[in-house]
Design an enzyme around this catalytic site. Structure first.
Site: not given
Length: 430
Positions: A148-149
């Site tokens: 989930q960068s």
């Protein structure tokens, strides 16, 4: 070896055909990024400074020559160009947090409002990194981060804005590494804009390292005739550091043009890869702002970040010790991107009390750490004016829906009498 590729190919319909990017940009009239001050060389004081020209509205996505703040002229190397990718300046407003120490004020720098799909602190770094990628003739960019960068999402969007392909190496659990990563949060945006996604396990990431992993993909693309440009984790290198050196100039100008007489004593921010705190702390120490930077680390440990920030400062020939300009405190809790129920409760309560939604991975943990420190050491913070940098990451909340669902009520079935007469409003839905 990279385990899996989940690729979303760009649409090939003629409607979506994008002409090649024009890399020979014409310089535009100077803006607040490029006006030249007249200064007293013996101090930080600007003797005569031409007022910045307001952006025309057509500056977005343009590449222009970069002139640093006068107090940063001694740094080396200085970027030659910068892209306009963010909606800047971002606003600053008072943040009415409950239970603050006596006479303590917290103000909020809204870098979460630097854009929508291209939002958060990463945009400022990408303005310099993407300018360098284009200058080097890249036709694609590579970067790496967690599943989930926010950085990977911002990079994917910025790349597509500039007609570059984007390759993402995303770290996930070994249980999920062979499965389609889904469309939650940042992944939805990345895949919508056609990013090429390679999945690796956390164990592979730990064993091989981000630098080697990106180099493996770079070599593969070079053999295919591509011209890749590698952006490190979080965009955090000496070039990316200029994003938050420039942010300090922006804050300086906002304070100079504001109606109130505000002087910030402290800057508080989350720390995940180190580039943001390097730029903030260096810029603050050199400028008239001169506020102490407090970084709350959401991964690794303070010693790691002192060393990493030192390397970034040395890369700019800053001649300063990281320990002298930034205070790093541990706020990772259970680990990177893992939240306790208390942390998520804090995010919910802050949103309900102030209307400000914090992400659970970065600013949520930093604000939680700050408030915890204030409760434990109130004398340390009493009477101080604090600027908290909201670094964005709202899309990360969608990955916490299951954890938060039971604590979010506030709904009910509306009570209606069966014999209520109908009265039409504007338009008819049915």
């Amino acid at each position: 070896m990279l385990c899996n590729r989940w690729t979303v190919r760009p649409l090939s319909h003629p409607l979506f055909t994008i002409p090649p990017i024009n890399k020979s940009f014409c310089p535009i009239r100077p803006t607040s990024l490029s006006h030249s001050p007249i200064m007293d060389a013996s101090s930080k004081t600007v003797v005569g400074d031409a007022p910045p020209t307001q952006p025309s509205g057509f500056d977005f996505l343009t590449r222009k020559p970069y002139v640093p703040p006068h107090w940063a002229y001694h740094l080396n190397p200085i970027p030659s160009h910068v892209f306009s990718l963010g909606h800047l300046p971002t606003p600053i407003h008072k943040w009415n947090l409950p239970n603050l120490p006596n006479n303590t004020e917290v103000w909020l720098k809204r870098d979460d409002l630097s854009g929508m799909q291209l939002s958060g602190n990463k945009v400022r770094k990408l303005e310099f990194l993407m300018a360098d990628a284009v200058a080097q003739g890249a036709d694609c960019v590579i970067t790496i981060g967690g599943i989930q960068s926010n950085h990977c999402r911002a990079t994917a969007v910025a790349a597509k804005y500039l007609n570059l392909d984007c390759y993402l190496i995303l770290r996930t659990s070994k249980v999920l590494v062979d499965q389609d990563p889904g469309l939650t949060g940042n992944l939805l945006v990345e895949r919508l804009v056609g990013a090429n996604v390679d999945l690796i396990s956390k164990e592979e990431y730990a064993k091989i390292g981000s630098v080697t992993l990106t180099n493996i993909l770079k070599e593969k693309l070079l053999k295919e005739g591509r011209r890749p440009y590698v952006i490190p984790v979080g965009g955090s290198n000496s070039l990316g550091t200029w994003g938050y050196i420039e942010a300090i100039r922006e804050i300086e100008q906002q304070l100079q043009t504001g109606t109130g007489d505000i002087k910030f004593d402290d800057i508080v921010v989350a720390c995940g890869s180190g580039g943001t705190i390097a730029g903030l702390s260096l810029g603050s120490s050199l400028s008239t702002l001169d506020a102490k930077v407090h970084a709350f680390s959401v991964c690794d440990d303070p010693d790691y970040f002192y060393d990493f920030v030192q390397a970034l400062l040395d890369g700019l020939e800053a001649d300063v010790d990281s320990h002298d300009i930034v205070n790093v405190q541990n706020a990772k809790g259970l680990g990177y991107a893992i939240n306790t129920s208390e942390e998520l409760k804090f995010v919910r309560e802050v949103a309900a009390a102030t209307g400000v939604v914090l992400d659970p991975v970065y600013s949520g943990k930093a604000a939680y750490g700050m408030m915890k420190d204030m409760a434990e050491n109130p004398k340390k913070w009493e009477g101080r004016k604090i600027l908290f940098i909201h670094t964005g990451g709202l899309l990360g909340l969608f990955d916490k829906v299951e954890q938060m669902a039971t604590s979010l009520g506030n709904w009910r079935r509306m009570d209606l009498d069966e014999d209520i007469p109908r009265k039409d409003g504007i338009g008819k839905m049915f």
